[in-house]
Design an enzyme around this catalytic site. Structure first.
Site, mmCIF file in Angstrom:
data_model
loop_
_atom_site.group_PDB
_atom_site.id
_atom_site.type_symbol
_atom_site.label_atom_id
_atom_site.label_comp_id
_atom_site.label_asym_id
_atom_site.label_seq_id
_atom_site.Cartn_x
_atom_site.Cartn_y
_atom_site.Cartn_z
ATOM 1 N N ARG A 12 -9.325 89.808 -35.400
ATOM 2 C CA ARG A 12 -9.392 88.515 -33.918
ATOM 3 C C ARG A 12 -9.362 88.961 -33.141
ATOM 4 N NH1 ARG A 12 -4.608 89.481 -36.229
ATOM 5 N NH2 ARG A 12 -2.959 89.481 -34.901
ATOM 6 N N ASP A 36 2.740 84.879 -27.601
ATOM 7 C CA ASP A 36 2.666 84.508 -29.056
ATOM 8 C C ASP A 36 4.557 83.645 -29.533
ATOM 9 O OD1 ASP A 36 4.179 86.754 -29.234
ATOM 10 O OD2 ASP A 36 3.825 88.150 -30.118
ATOM 11 N N CYS A 88 2.247 83.259 -37.202
ATOM 12 C CA CYS A 88 0.518 84.043 -37.790
ATOM 13 C C CYS A 88 1.182 85.254 -38.488
ATOM 14 C CB CYS A 88 0.110 84.378 -36.995
ATOM 15 S SG CYS A 88 0.667 85.214 -35.680
#
Ligand SMILES: [Zn+2]
Length: 342
Positions: free
Chosen positions: A70, A129, A188
């Protein structure tokens, strides 16, 4: 604008929302992207290709094979060499558009260096993140009156919101009062993340960035956009400023003043970052010293990596380290002290 630039940006010049005046504004503008993971990679690619004059990308991490699904700036060679993401990003972006001044910064954004790395940019874009860093960016941006764009994705779900201090709600208006929007308590680490949703969120973020940087502020939609690429559910929500907001009403910049706990665990891995040591390390010397005591010593000019089973330690030249194989900061600090020094 010279003929080669006119040719390079011809499709964007034809677009009425940008035009020649907008393109010239873009070329004179600057953007800083915090984090060069999935969203940061895609946002950096879009802004660099679009001809933003100056792009800085800040990242604390290095490329690993699990990123490639990704993180569109990187390839297998970057992962094999364990290049810092900021270094690999700078190389790739420069090869894509040499008209843009691109700078990769290998660093962990924190209250001590936020002013050094974020000051003076026309827009700050979220590629992080974790919420500690986002609240730090929010504190900094509101305190300086710099616009910034929040973007996040997990699983198949993502969202983005553009913050213009004084004109719109800020991240604290959005999140501190009513808890996180659905999905954001997941990371994630636990539920994974799909490439399509990070690219979609990055595209929405970059489009807002282009409006800010091309001087097209009236085109900003001012909404929180949320999308789920698996269910096909899209939402556009109005967000009101909160009269009692800690940050934009109260001017209490607790993250910027370092009063909040620094983050140590890292998204997507069984890892802890040691980032409170600010000192330059001689990686070549350290590598030689450690070689008899540890396994699989590998290094490049930016970092040194070795194994002490069951852990893997990656040490950066600025004194930071990422310890893989634990989520316990005490274990990480003890290994750091033993192998790198107190
Ligand atoms: Zn606020």
């Amino acid at each position: 604008m010279n003929p080669s630039l006119r040719e390079k940006y011809s499709r964007q010049l034809l677009f009425a929302g940008i035009g020649e005046a907008g393109q010239e504004r873009l070329a004179a503008s600057s953007a800083v992207i915090v984090g060069s993971g999935a969203i940061g990679s895609a946002t950096a690619l879009l802004l660099t290709r679009a001809g933003v004059g100056r792009v800085r990308i800040i990242d604390r991490d290095f490329v690993e094979p699990s990123n490639l699904q990704r993180q569109f700036l990187f390839d297998e060679a970057d992962a094999r060499q364990a290049l810092p993401k900021a270094v690999a990003a700078e190389r790739r972006l420069k090869s894509i558009n040499s008209s843009v001044s691109v700078e990769g910064v290998v660093a962990d954004l924190n209250p001590q260096n936020a002013a050094e790395w974020l000051s003076g940019f026309d827009a700050i874009l979220d590629g992080t993140d974790n919420f500690e860093t986002r609240f730090l960016i929010n504190d900094f941006a509101v305190s300086r009156g710099q616009p910034w764009i929040y973007a996040a994705a997990v699983g198949s779900y993502g969202l983005t919101f553009t913050i213009r201090p004084g004109a719109t709600a800020c991240l604290a208006c959005l999140l501190e009062s009513r808890g996180s929007p659905p999905g954001l308590e997941d990371t994630c680490d636990t539920i994974g993340v799909l490439g399509p949703v990070v690219n979609l969120v990055a595209s929405l973020e970059a489009a807002e960035g282009l409006k800010l940087l091309a001087g097209r502020g009236t085109a900003l939609h001012g909404r929180l956009l949320a999308c789920d690429v698996w269910s096909g559910h899209f939402q556009s929500l109005a967000v009101a400023r909160l009269p009692t907001c800690r940050v934009c009403a109260g001017q209490e910049f607790t993250y910027l003043h370092g009063e909040s706990q620094p983050h140590v665990t890292m998204c997507g891995r069984d890892s802890v970052q040691i980032h409170e040591r600010h000192r330059r390390l001689d990686l070549a010397l350290l590598g030689k010293r450690l070689a008899p005591a540890v396994d699989d010593v590998r290094q490049n000019e930016f970092l040194l990596r070795f194994r002490v089973a069951p852990y893997e330690m990656t040490v950066f030249a600025d004194g930071r380290a990422i310890l893989k194989g634990t989520q316990d900061p005490a274990v990480a600090r003890s290994l750091y002290a033993r192998y790198v020094g107190a």
